[in-house]
Design a protein around this motif. Sequence first.
Motif, mmCIF file in Angstrom:
data_model
loop_
_atom_site.group_PDB
_atom_site.id
_atom_site.type_symbol
_atom_site.label_atom_id
_atom_site.label_comp_id
_atom_site.label_asym_id
_atom_site.label_seq_id
_atom_site.Cartn_x
_atom_site.Cartn_y
_atom_site.Cartn_z
ATOM 1 N N PHE A 167 0.838 -1.203 0.000
ATOM 2 C CA PHE A 167 0.000 0.000 0.000
ATOM 3 C C PHE A 167 0.869 1.248 0.000
ATOM 4 C CE2 PHE A 167 -2.953 -3.149 1.641
ATOM 5 C CZ PHE A 167 -4.134 -2.811 0.993
ATOM 6 N N THR A 168 0.691 2.079 -1.015
ATOM 7 C CA THR A 168 1.488 3.301 -1.149
ATOM 8 C C THR A 168 0.549 4.484 -1.356
ATOM 9 O OG1 THR A 168 1.573 3.207 -3.560
ATOM 10 C CG2 THR A 168 3.255 1.956 -2.362
ATOM 11 N N ASP A 169 1.125 5.672 -1.439
ATOM 12 C CA ASP A 169 0.356 6.830 -1.877
ATOM 13 C C ASP A 169 -0.119 6.606 -3.308
ATOM 14 O OD1 ASP A 169 0.553 8.264 0.449
ATOM 15 O OD2 ASP A 169 2.238 9.497 -0.215
ATOM 16 N N GLY A 170 -1.196 7.253 -3.683
ATOM 17 C CA GLY A 170 -1.728 7.137 -5.040
ATOM 18 C C GLY A 170 -1.125 8.187 -5.954
ATOM 19 N N ASP A 171 0.125 7.973 -6.333
ATOM 20 C CA ASP A 171 0.804 8.862 -7.283
ATOM 21 C C ASP A 171 1.922 8.055 -7.951
ATOM 22 O OD1 ASP A 171 3.131 8.887 -5.595
ATOM 23 O OD2 ASP A 171 2.298 10.522 -4.433
ATOM 24 N N PRO A 172 2.551 8.587 -9.028
ATOM 25 C CA PRO A 172 3.559 7.772 -9.725
ATOM 26 C C PRO A 172 4.710 7.338 -8.818
ATOM 27 C CG PRO A 172 3.521 10.035 -10.573
ATOM 28 C CD PRO A 172 2.305 9.850 -9.735
ATOM 29 N N TRP A 173 5.012 8.114 -7.797
ATOM 30 C CA TRP A 173 6.146 7.802 -6.918
ATOM 31 C C TRP A 173 5.797 6.644 -5.999
ATOM 32 C CZ3 TRP A 173 9.435 10.692 -9.472
ATOM 33 C CH2 TRP A 173 8.934 11.820 -10.117
ATOM 34 N N GLY A 174 4.558 6.649 -5.484
ATOM 35 C CA GLY A 174 4.104 5.534 -4.653
ATOM 36 C C GLY A 174 4.035 4.248 -5.468
ATOM 37 N N MET A 175 3.482 4.367 -6.681
ATOM 38 C CA MET A 175 3.390 3.233 -7.595
ATOM 39 C C MET A 175 4.777 2.638 -7.831
ATOM 40 S SD MET A 175 1.345 3.360 -11.218
ATOM 41 C CE MET A 175 2.454 4.451 -12.103
ATOM 42 N N HIS A 176 5.773 3.515 -7.960
ATOM 43 C CA HIS A 176 7.121 3.034 -8.255
ATOM 44 C C HIS A 176 7.786 2.402 -7.027
ATOM 45 C CE1 HIS A 176 10.300 2.488 -11.083
ATOM 46 N NE2 HIS A 176 11.180 3.079 -10.298
ATOM 47 N N ILE A 177 7.408 2.820 -5.830
ATOM 48 C CA ILE A 177 7.878 2.140 -4.611
ATOM 49 C C ILE A 177 7.445 0.679 -4.676
ATOM 50 C CG2 ILE A 177 7.430 1.924 -2.115
ATOM 51 C CD1 ILE A 177 7.510 5.006 -2.000
ATOM 52 N N ALA A 178 6.173 0.467 -5.030
ATOM 53 C CA ALA A 178 5.657 -0.899 -5.168
ATOM 54 C C ALA A 178 6.446 -1.658 -6.239
ATOM 55 C CB ALA A 178 4.166 -0.871 -5.499
ATOM 56 N N MET A 179 6.675 -0.991 -7.389
ATOM 57 C CA MET A 179 7.350 -1.665 -8.501
ATOM 58 C C MET A 179 8.772 -2.084 -8.147
ATOM 59 S SD MET A 179 7.351 -3.008 -11.357
ATOM 60 C CE MET A 179 5.924 -2.529 -12.340
ATOM 61 N N VAL A 180 9.486 -1.234 -7.417
ATOM 62 C CA VAL A 180 10.869 -1.565 -7.063
ATOM 63 C C VAL A 180 10.904 -2.758 -6.097
ATOM 64 C CG1 VAL A 180 12.947 -0.711 -5.875
ATOM 65 C CG2 VAL A 180 11.848 0.685 -7.625
ATOM 66 N N ILE A 181 9.911 -2.855 -5.210
ATOM 67 C CA ILE A 181 9.824 -4.038 -4.340
ATOM 68 C C ILE A 181 9.544 -5.282 -5.195
ATOM 69 C CG2 ILE A 181 8.450 -5.163 -2.519
ATOM 70 C CD1 ILE A 181 7.970 -2.284 -1.390
ATOM 71 N N ILE A 182 8.666 -5.133 -6.169
ATOM 72 C CA ILE A 182 8.256 -6.273 -6.995
ATOM 73 C C ILE A 182 9.368 -6.671 -7.972
ATOM 74 C CG2 ILE A 182 6.601 -7.042 -8.762
ATOM 75 C CD1 ILE A 182 4.535 -5.135 -7.353
ATOM 76 N N SER A 183 9.883 -5.689 -8.737
ATOM 77 C CA SER A 183 10.769 -6.014 -9.859
ATOM 78 C C SER A 183 12.155 -5.387 -9.788
ATOM 79 C CB SER A 183 10.110 -5.588 -11.175
ATOM 80 O OG SER A 183 9.028 -6.430 -11.462
ATOM 81 N N GLY A 184 12.473 -4.683 -8.711
ATOM 82 C CA GLY A 184 13.823 -4.150 -8.573
ATOM 83 C C GLY A 184 14.088 -2.942 -9.456
ATOM 84 N N SER A 185 15.332 -2.496 -9.429
ATOM 85 C CA SER A 185 15.718 -1.308 -10.174
ATOM 86 C C SER A 185 16.861 -1.638 -11.120
ATOM 87 C CB SER A 185 16.153 -0.222 -9.199
ATOM 88 O OG SER A 185 17.276 -0.670 -8.467
ATOM 89 N N ALA A 186 17.042 -0.774 -12.123
ATOM 90 C CA ALA A 186 18.142 -0.970 -13.070
ATOM 91 C C ALA A 186 19.494 -0.857 -12.359
ATOM 92 C CB ALA A 186 18.045 0.052 -14.199
ATOM 93 N N ASN A 187 19.558 0.007 -11.339
ATOM 94 C CA ASN A 187 20.786 0.158 -10.545
ATOM 95 C C ASN A 187 21.262 -1.129 -9.909
ATOM 96 O OD1 ASN A 187 21.165 2.853 -10.914
ATOM 97 N ND2 ASN A 187 19.954 3.449 -9.125
ATOM 98 N N ALA A 188 20.315 -2.019 -9.617
ATOM 99 C CA ALA A 188 20.676 -3.267 -8.945
ATOM 100 C C ALA A 188 20.560 -4.443 -9.905
ATOM 101 C CB ALA A 188 19.817 -3.471 -7.705
ATOM 102 N N ALA A 189 20.738 -4.164 -11.220
ATOM 103 C CA ALA A 189 20.627 -5.220 -12.237
ATOM 104 C C ALA A 189 21.669 -6.314 -12.028
ATOM 105 C CB ALA A 189 20.776 -4.615 -13.634
ATOM 106 N N HIS A 190 22.763 -5.980 -11.315
ATOM 107 C CA HIS A 190 23.828 -6.967 -11.096
ATOM 108 C C HIS A 190 23.534 -7.868 -9.899
ATOM 109 C CE1 HIS A 190 24.642 -3.538 -8.538
ATOM 110 N NE2 HIS A 190 25.525 -4.227 -7.853
ATOM 111 N N LEU A 191 22.367 -7.678 -9.264
ATOM 112 C CA LEU A 191 22.056 -8.446 -8.060
ATOM 113 C C LEU A 191 20.784 -9.263 -8.228
ATOM 114 C CD1 LEU A 191 22.803 -5.681 -5.431
ATOM 115 C CD2 LEU A 191 24.174 -7.720 -5.887
ATOM 116 N N ARG A 192 20.719 -10.390 -7.514
ATOM 117 C CA ARG A 192 19.491 -11.167 -7.428
ATOM 118 C C ARG A 192 18.980 -11.088 -6.000
ATOM 119 N NH1 ARG A 192 20.562 -10.933 -11.824
ATOM 120 N NH2 ARG A 192 20.744 -12.500 -13.457
ATOM 121 N N GLU A 193 17.833 -11.686 -5.771
ATOM 122 C CA GLU A 193 17.308 -11.886 -4.419
ATOM 123 C C GLU A 193 17.002 -10.601 -3.680
ATOM 124 O OE1 GLU A 193 19.158 -14.964 -2.207
ATOM 125 O OE2 GLU A 193 19.910 -15.964 -3.999
#
Lengths: 365, 365
Positions: free
Chosen positions: A251-277
């Motif tokens: 559950f996040t705020d209803g804005d693109p930034w909150g949505m992206h908090i959820a996305m980074v938990i789900i699918s990670g970030s490009a910055n951490a492309a070298h990491l798993r788990e």
Amino acid sequence: MAQKSKKKPTRVKERKKKVLEALEKLGRDVYDQLAHKEFPKVSLPSRSTSNICYDPVLRQYVLGEKTSIRSARNIRHVRPFTQLIWVASFVHTLIKEGRTSTLRDVYYSAQAYDIEFSDQQESDDIITDLETVISFAREDFNVFPEERSAIFGDLTIEYTVPGYEGRRINLTMHPDGVMIGPALTSAEFVECKADKVIVIEKGAMFTRFIEEGAFKRFNAILVHTAGQPPRATRRLIRRLNQELGLPVYIFTDGDPWGMHIAMVIISGSANAAHLRELTTPDAKWAGVWASDIVKYKLPSDPLQDVDIKRLHELREDPRYSGKLWQREIKTFLKIKKKSEQEAFSRYGLSYIVDKYVPDKLKELG
Amino acid sequence: MAQKSKKKPTRVKERKKKVLEALEKLGRDVYDQLAHKEFPKVSLPSRSTSNICYDPVLRQYVLGEKTSIRSARNIRHVRPFTQLIWVASFVHTLIKEGRTSTLRDVYYSAQAYDIEFSDQQESDDIITDLETVISFAREDFNVFPEERSAIFGDLTIEYTVPGYEGRRINLTMHPDGVMIGPALTSAEFVECKADKVIVIEKGAMFTRFIEEGAFKRFNAILVHTAGQPPRATRRLIRRLNQELGLPVYIFTDGDPWGMHIAMVIISGSANAAHLRELTTPDAKWAGVWASDIVKYKLPSDPLQDVDIKRLHELREDPRYSGKLWQREIKTFLKIKKKSEQEAFSRYGLSYIVDKYVPDKLKELG
């Protein structure tokens, strides 16, 4: 207060052992090359953007096949090569001694060893290099960020840090929430009575969920991210999902930034492309959706230019190709509004817990 | 895990009772005036800068004699008067129900009662008005900020929040530190084995102090402010000093901003001139002093223009008239350097605990 454990901890200690092995292998490789009268070198997967791609099976960014060689033979490589080996040796000692450090601390510590970094950016980059070489996140080798988030729920953990080994606490013990720091992150899960995880962006809502007894009613472990969650918290959410088999709702705020908090938990970030788990691909973004702003007639603010620009970026992002995401991005752009989690207080302080969350959990199954 | 208490809690519950009484008196006054067919009014000490002065005896800013009247007779006052009475009634319910809220939450909650605030600034201002009227801080009437800091040490507390009444925990229980939120702030102190308080600005140092066993060696309770401490944390530091008689030492970064974190803990801010019991006048700023940068040959960064400007402001500030402060401001301006707490890692991770802190505690008596 805390009981001594009888059973041996496993997962966390095994992981630390693997990290130590990876570091020691790196060191042995250097020694072996020297023994064979070769200039020592290491091979690093390239982190340049051309080598970062989205893996739809893993549902996260990963590095491609390109690698680069860092060799002591090359005069321009001597400095970063030495720095890399020093960082590896430094964090090896940290783990051995059960100590932790921060990015900033590593930068200053280098001076005690006459290792030169011209600024913290340079040492941060070398730490990322080390992550890439050994395929473990810096939290795995005891380098933590400053920010802390919190957890609360009926989960009993067992510490593995020095001075607390084998001690157990239950995470309902402190009603302000239990801090997620090095000790919690390295703890084993012993017993869990909850059957789901609810991740919450805002501290106000986290406290509300505890006060209203929402953790009992929904039988949930609550995690407070305090904005974009630190990576240690993302890994903890993944462990709750994978080790304990708990579904995760965000559950996040209803804005693109909150949505992206959820996305980074789900699918990670490009910055951490070298990491798993670090990712939890099966976690679900449970709101506040753009369509919730309409459905619940929430108090809202108009989208700013920067919000709209961000939505256009996210629409093209491969992580956002799913139906729900595309629909919500479209709705945001149509209604041109955003709402915070606290906006539900408009219907009374307990509405979010009494009505909204039960509705959402039902809807998402 | 947590034991049930036998003795009755006192200080905290008594304080909440006083807050409730102050709120009820405000309500009764309004009813009485209405019963006498008068337009109800309240009297507020003025918070304009001309009415804020530094009290050298209390060693904090206080409000002067000027007051203003807010009366329902005046058409321009009807709106803020109604808002003030609504906020008082809302927080009265919060306390009665053992719930907490945030500034943001109060803003949204107003809409459930058809009370209009044009933006959050307006509701924040009314909350400050209520603080001024009843002379209690918003944390006393259960309105908390988002930020959280942490505490660690051999102090046993007893909760007073619903669902946890009478339960006790010892604050060494979680080695990442125990979050300072509504539940901790409203807890009673039951038993304390520490003999001092060490307040630390940075999370990295707080963790270092726990890991290195510094809390045992110095027999200290550690408080992590996470930058400028929230007011609830400042009040907690005061309680540790006044209720338990513990001396307080504050360690910050060696720059004007760190110095001012210490000062706000010691002497408060002009913004809170309408409040008492947030300051700890006998607390001591223990470093990093400008003179420490020289003495310990710390890695440093050059002062920026904004740092220098700030130092000139502080030099004229009545709170900084003491000898130590003037000397350190002068030294900063002379050496034109600043250093962070982590800079001591230059001498190894445990140097700050092994050498610097013992030296400082000795020096400060």
